[in-house]
Design a protein around this motif. Structure first.
Motif, PDB file in Angstrom:
ATOM      1  N   GLU A 191      -9.817 -30.906  43.720  1.00 24.87           N
ATOM      2  CA  GLU A 191      -8.268 -30.919  43.753  1.00 24.87           C
ATOM      3  C   GLU A 191      -7.811 -32.262  43.089  1.00 24.87           C
ATOM      4  O   GLU A 191      -7.096 -32.466  42.118  1.00 24.87           O
ATOM      5  N   GLU A 192      -8.689 -33.188  43.471  1.00 17.96           N
ATOM      6  CA  GLU A 192      -8.242 -34.824  43.028  1.00 17.96           C
ATOM      7  C   GLU A 192      -8.719 -34.884  41.619  1.00 17.96           C
ATOM      8  O   GLU A 192      -7.949 -35.622  40.772  1.00 17.96           O
ATOM      9  N   VAL A 193      -9.857 -34.322  41.279  1.00 19.95           N
ATOM     10  CA  VAL A 193     -10.343 -34.419  39.639  1.00 19.95           C
ATOM     11  C   VAL A 193      -9.338 -33.642  38.880  1.00 19.95           C
ATOM     12  O   VAL A 193      -9.131 -34.157  37.744  1.00 19.95           O
ATOM     13  N   GLY A 194      -8.837 -32.434  39.478  1.00 20.53           N
ATOM     14  CA  GLY A 194      -8.264 -31.794  38.590  1.00 20.53           C
ATOM     15  C   GLY A 194      -6.700 -32.457  38.212  1.00 20.53           C
ATOM     16  O   GLY A 194      -6.180 -32.188  37.132  1.00 20.53           O
ATOM     17  N   LYS A 195      -6.412 -33.313  39.315  1.00 20.74           N
ATOM     18  CA  LYS A 195      -5.179 -34.133  38.843  1.00 20.74           C
ATOM     19  C   LYS A 195      -5.308 -35.197  37.777  1.00 20.74           C
ATOM     20  O   LYS A 195      -4.488 -35.216  36.869  1.00 20.74           O
ATOM     21  N   ILE A 196      -6.333 -35.841  37.869  1.00 19.12           N
ATOM     22  CA  ILE A 196      -6.807 -36.869  36.677  1.00 19.12           C
ATOM     23  C   ILE A 196      -6.871 -36.368  35.297  1.00 19.12           C
ATOM     24  O   ILE A 196      -6.571 -36.985  34.230  1.00 19.12           O
ATOM     25  N   ILE A 197      -7.327 -35.069  35.175  1.00 19.41           N
ATOM     26  CA  ILE A 197      -7.550 -34.603  34.142  1.00 19.41           C
ATOM     27  C   ILE A 197      -6.592 -33.597  33.312  1.00 19.41           C
ATOM     28  O   ILE A 197      -6.577 -32.856  32.648  1.00 19.41           O
ATOM     29  N   GLU A 198      -5.671 -33.367  34.734  1.00 22.30           N
ATOM     30  CA  GLU A 198      -4.470 -32.344  34.356  1.00 22.30           C
ATOM     31  C   GLU A 198      -4.872 -31.225  34.131  1.00 22.30           C
ATOM     32  O   GLU A 198      -4.344 -30.253  33.250  1.00 22.30           O
ATOM     33  N   ALA A 199      -5.838 -30.624  34.764  1.00 23.41           N
ATOM     34  CA  ALA A 199      -6.466 -29.015  34.523  1.00 23.41           C
ATOM     35  C   ALA A 199      -5.422 -28.026  35.276  1.00 23.41           C
ATOM     36  O   ALA A 199      -5.045 -28.196  36.457  1.00 23.41           O
ATOM     37  N   LYS A 200      -5.123 -27.138  34.525  1.00 23.57           N
ATOM     38  CA  LYS A 200      -4.281 -25.994  35.017  1.00 23.57           C
ATOM     39  C   LYS A 200      -4.983 -24.961  35.644  1.00 23.57           C
ATOM     40  O   LYS A 200      -4.580 -24.249  36.723  1.00 23.57           O
ATOM     41  N   LYS A 201      -6.454 -24.961  35.535  1.00 18.32           N
ATOM     42  CA  LYS A 201      -7.188 -24.016  36.341  1.00 18.32           C
ATOM     43  C   LYS A 201      -8.410 -24.634  36.726  1.00 18.32           C
ATOM     44  O   LYS A 201      -9.171 -25.540  36.186  1.00 18.32           O
ATOM     45  N   LEU A 202      -8.513 -24.469  38.087  1.00  9.14           N
ATOM     46  CA  LEU A 202      -9.803 -25.131  38.795  1.00  9.14           C
ATOM     47  C   LEU A 202     -10.699 -24.049  39.291  1.00  9.14           C
ATOM     48  O   LEU A 202     -10.249 -23.617  40.180  1.00  9.14           O
ATOM     49  N   ILE A 203     -11.845 -23.993  38.899  1.00  7.77           N
ATOM     50  CA  ILE A 203     -12.553 -22.832  39.192  1.00  7.77           C
ATOM     51  C   ILE A 203     -13.932 -23.139  39.493  1.00  7.77           C
ATOM     52  O   ILE A 203     -14.503 -24.159  38.947  1.00  7.77           O
TER      53      ILE A 203
ATOM     54  N   LYS B 279      -5.501 -24.465  45.165  1.00 14.39           N
ATOM     55  CA  LYS B 279      -5.222 -23.736  44.185  1.00 14.39           C
ATOM     56  C   LYS B 279      -6.673 -23.251  43.284  1.00 14.39           C
ATOM     57  O   LYS B 279      -6.709 -22.668  42.445  1.00 14.39           O
ATOM     58  N   VAL B 280      -7.964 -23.799  43.964  1.00 13.75           N
ATOM     59  CA  VAL B 280      -9.161 -23.643  43.652  1.00 13.75           C
ATOM     60  C   VAL B 280      -9.309 -22.079  43.563  1.00 13.75           C
ATOM     61  O   VAL B 280      -9.146 -21.622  44.592  1.00 13.75           O
ATOM     62  N   GLU B 281     -10.041 -21.582  42.495  1.00  8.52           N
ATOM     63  CA  GLU B 281     -10.357 -20.141  42.406  1.00  8.52           C
ATOM     64  C   GLU B 281     -11.961 -20.213  42.604  1.00  8.52           C
ATOM     65  O   GLU B 281     -12.707 -21.127  42.174  1.00  8.52           O
ATOM     66  N   LEU B 282     -12.313 -18.899  42.935  1.00  4.46           N
ATOM     67  CA  LEU B 282     -13.781 -18.572  42.693  1.00  4.46           C
ATOM     68  C   LEU B 282     -14.283 -17.754  41.688  1.00  4.46           C
ATOM     69  O   LEU B 282     -13.195 -16.695  41.738  1.00  4.46           O
ATOM     70  N   TYR B 283     -15.200 -17.913  40.894  1.00  5.07           N
ATOM     71  CA  TYR B 283     -15.610 -16.878  39.939  1.00  5.07           C
ATOM     72  C   TYR B 283     -16.986 -16.464  40.391  1.00  5.07           C
ATOM     73  O   TYR B 283     -17.782 -17.318  40.262  1.00  5.07           O
ATOM     74  N   PHE B 284     -16.889 -15.114  40.657  1.00  7.03           N
ATOM     75  CA  PHE B 284     -18.451 -14.612  40.913  1.00  7.03           C
ATOM     76  C   PHE B 284     -19.071 -14.051  39.667  1.00  7.03           C
ATOM     77  O   PHE B 284     -18.547 -13.260  38.924  1.00  7.03           O
ATOM     78  N   LEU B 285     -20.492 -14.738  39.741  1.00  9.75           N
ATOM     79  CA  LEU B 285     -21.311 -14.367  38.385  1.00  9.75           C
ATOM     80  C   LEU B 285     -22.379 -13.455  38.950  1.00  9.75           C
ATOM     81  O   LEU B 285     -22.752 -13.400  40.123  1.00  9.75           O
ATOM     82  N   GLU B 286     -22.827 -12.578  38.010  1.00  3.91           N
ATOM     83  CA  GLU B 286     -23.864 -11.612  38.440  1.00  3.91           C
ATOM     84  C   GLU B 286     -25.130 -12.506  38.471  1.00  3.91           C
ATOM     85  O   GLU B 286     -25.316 -13.627  38.011  1.00  3.91           O
ATOM     86  N   ASN B 287     -26.121 -11.939  39.009  1.00  5.40           N
ATOM     87  CA  ASN B 287     -27.422 -12.837  39.307  1.00  5.40           C
ATOM     88  C   ASN B 287     -28.445 -12.583  38.238  1.00  5.40           C
ATOM     89  O   ASN B 287     -29.470 -11.831  38.082  1.00  5.40           O
ATOM     90  N   PHE B 288     -28.021 -13.424  36.893  1.00  2.00           N
ATOM     91  CA  PHE B 288     -28.794 -13.456  35.854  1.00  2.00           C
ATOM     92  C   PHE B 288     -29.150 -14.785  35.464  1.00  2.00           C
ATOM     93  O   PHE B 288     -28.407 -15.847  35.960  1.00  2.00           O
ATOM     94  N   TYR B 289     -30.267 -14.921  34.657  1.00  2.00           N
ATOM     95  CA  TYR B 289     -30.509 -16.235  33.973  1.00  2.00           C
ATOM     96  C   TYR B 289     -30.333 -16.338  32.653  1.00  2.00           C
ATOM     97  O   TYR B 289     -30.525 -15.336  32.142  1.00  2.00           O
ATOM     98  N   PRO B 290     -29.693 -17.472  32.129  1.00  2.00           N
ATOM     99  CA  PRO B 290     -29.325 -18.753  32.787  1.00  2.00           C
ATOM    100  C   PRO B 290     -27.990 -18.734  32.961  1.00  2.00           C
ATOM    101  O   PRO B 290     -27.049 -19.427  32.162  1.00  2.00           O
ATOM    102  N   ALA B 291     -27.439 -18.228  34.108  1.00  2.00           N
ATOM    103  CA  ALA B 291     -26.057 -18.196  34.592  1.00  2.00           C
ATOM    104  C   ALA B 291     -25.768 -19.797  34.708  1.00  2.00           C
ATOM    105  O   ALA B 291     -24.381 -19.946  34.529  1.00  2.00           O
ATOM    106  N   GLY B 292     -26.281 -20.682  35.068  1.00  4.73           N
ATOM    107  CA  GLY B 292     -26.062 -21.812  35.399  1.00  4.73           C
ATOM    108  C   GLY B 292     -26.067 -22.851  34.082  1.00  4.73           C
ATOM    109  O   GLY B 292     -25.677 -23.883  34.022  1.00  4.73           O
TER     110      GLY B 292
END
Length: 448
Positions: A63-75, A99-112
């Motif tokens: 939340e705090e980092v989102g404020k300084i970079i003015e991000a509309k989406k925090l995921i 307002k942080v959201e979670l996005y669920f990824l499939e278990n594939f490589y290299p998802a990260g």
């Protein structure tokens, strides 16, 4: 900005990659702030541990980092199979009304891989040779977010959580001071189960293989998140130890130009003009086509080409790594001439299951072992590199014989420099100042 100053003072760098100075990365305005929590490589457990135990801190900091970079989406991007981690994060989000959201990824490589994650979440392909900022995104690792939280409390980066697995008596999560030796970490986990072994710093695919004669000299830095102990004759060790001349000779004699390495390349699939089979042909046939060879500069070295795709067991990744080094030494940088970067529709059907990758790497037995911890490790001596990150090394501001306290600034850069501050990770006396600062604890001496 006060938070940027605190991040700079604390010496925060990217905890999950090459160590990009975080205070520079966050000097921007973007639409998306994405937290990479997918543990890109097999066997790594550190980020999952942090999400389970520091869920409130993570959400507050985002939340705090989102404020300084003015991000509309925090995921937060994490794998759908992380059930307990998801539970804990949802609890923190609800408790903090975040307002942080979670996005669920499939278990594939290299998802990260950050460019893959950006595409998965935003459906925007970062241009070849570009960075997430080019499409309005900042990506930060979970470990980095935890370090930013500490920086908000005026605590510098002096400790690291690491996963220690493989041929280890007690696979564990360790909490260690920066500069601790690899051997101390192995001892803290009960030692190895084999006499002849090698250690991988980082993940099994993209990590650095350390031979026995180097183990005594290597230490944990701000960017190392895992130690993987493997037998000296393990499949991964043999591949990583192959000489580049041998690898090129293999390309000359065995590459059948099937193009599977290109067809499965994650970067090619998001639209980058990276064609490993063309590079292998150019190298193998001695064509030295400069335009083709320069494509190696945008390779992420994820290893899908050599560890999963190639039917001949060749090493396009190693060839690309070699070419990248040579081209950079010659001062050649990648120039993107694509008008637009568009992902391929077939991409959704060419994701590599992580379980298959683990099996291909002969790592399945390590995945099944229980991991203990966290175990907090204390040591009498640390060797702290002045360069633990991309960019300029820190300049020492102490000398041999000085008494230092845990958390004290011992190597510094100026605000605006592409670098990061370095701090003492234990109390003690400085006994060496070179490209490293060595501190030895003096238990019988009162440090005031």
């Amino acid at each position: 900005m006060e938070l940027i100053q605190k991040i700079f003072d604390a010496g925060v760098v990217g905890a999950g990659g090459a160590g990009f100075p975080t205070y520079i990365k966050l000097n921007c305005k973007v639409e998306y702030l994405i937290i990479n929590a997918a543990e890109c490589e097999p066997l790594l457990e550190t980020d999952k541990y942090l999400m389970r135990t520091k869920n409130m801190e993570i959400i507050k900091t985002i939340e705090e980092v989102g404020k300084i970079i003015e991000a509309k989406k925090l995921i937060i991007g994490l794998k759908a199979k992380y059930k307990e981690e998801i539970k804990q994060l949802i609890y923190a989000i609800e408790e903090l009304n975040s307002k942080v959201e979670l996005y669920f990824l499939e278990n594939f490589y290299p998802a990260g891989d950050e460019q893959i994650m950006v595409y998965e979440i935003t459906k925007r392909s970062i241009p070849s040779g570009g960075i997430p900022l080019d499409v309005g995104v900042v990506v930060s690792n979970v470990g980095t977010i935890v370090n930013i939280y500490d920086a908000m409390q005026d605590k510098p980066v002096i400790e690291k959580y690491i996963t220690v697995v493989g041929e280890i008596n007690h696979p564990s999560i360790l909490k260690v001071p920066i500069g601790i030796s690899i051997l101390e970490c192995i001892r803290a986990c009960g030692g190895t189960t084999v006499e002849n072994f090698k250690v991988i710093l980082g993940g099994p695919i993209m990590g650095v293989l350390v031979d026995n004669d180097q183990i005594k000299e290597r230490v944990i830095t701000k960017t190392i998140g895992a130690l993987i102990v493997i037998p000296s004759d393990h499949y991964i060790a043999k591949r990583k130890n192959a000489s580049i001349s041998h690898i090129i000779n293999q390309a000359k004699t065995s590459c059948i130009q099937c193009s599977m390495c290109t067809d499965m390349c994650p970067r090619n699939l998001i639209g980058h003009k990276l064609r490993p089979h063309r590079i292998m042909r150019s190298v193998g046939m001695g064509e030295c086509n400069e335009k083709i060879l320069e494509e190696s500069l945008i390779c992420s070295e994820c290893g899908v080409c050599e560890l999963y795709a190639c039917p001949m067991g060749l090493s396009p990744r190693m060839v690309n790594a070699y070419l990248k080094k040579r081209l950079r030494e010659m001062g050649i940088r990648y120039e993107n001439k694509q008008k637009e970067t568009i992902a391929k529709k077939i991409r959704e059907y060419r994701k590599v299951p992580t379980t298959r990758m683990i099996s291909r790497l002969d790592l399945t037995k390590y995945k099944e072992k229980e991991i203990k911890g966290p175990i907090e490790v204390e040591v009498e001596k640390v060797c702290i590199p002045l360069s633990q990150h991309i960019g300029k090394p820190a300049t020492p501001n102490i000398g041999v014989g000085d008494i230092v306290r845990k958390g004290q600034l011992i190597g510094q850069v100026k605000m605006g420099d592409f670098g990061a501050n370095i701090h003492a990770s234990i109390d003690g006396r400085v006994c060496e100042v070179s490209e490293n600062i060595v501190i030895r604890s003096e238990n019988n001496e009162v440090i005031s």
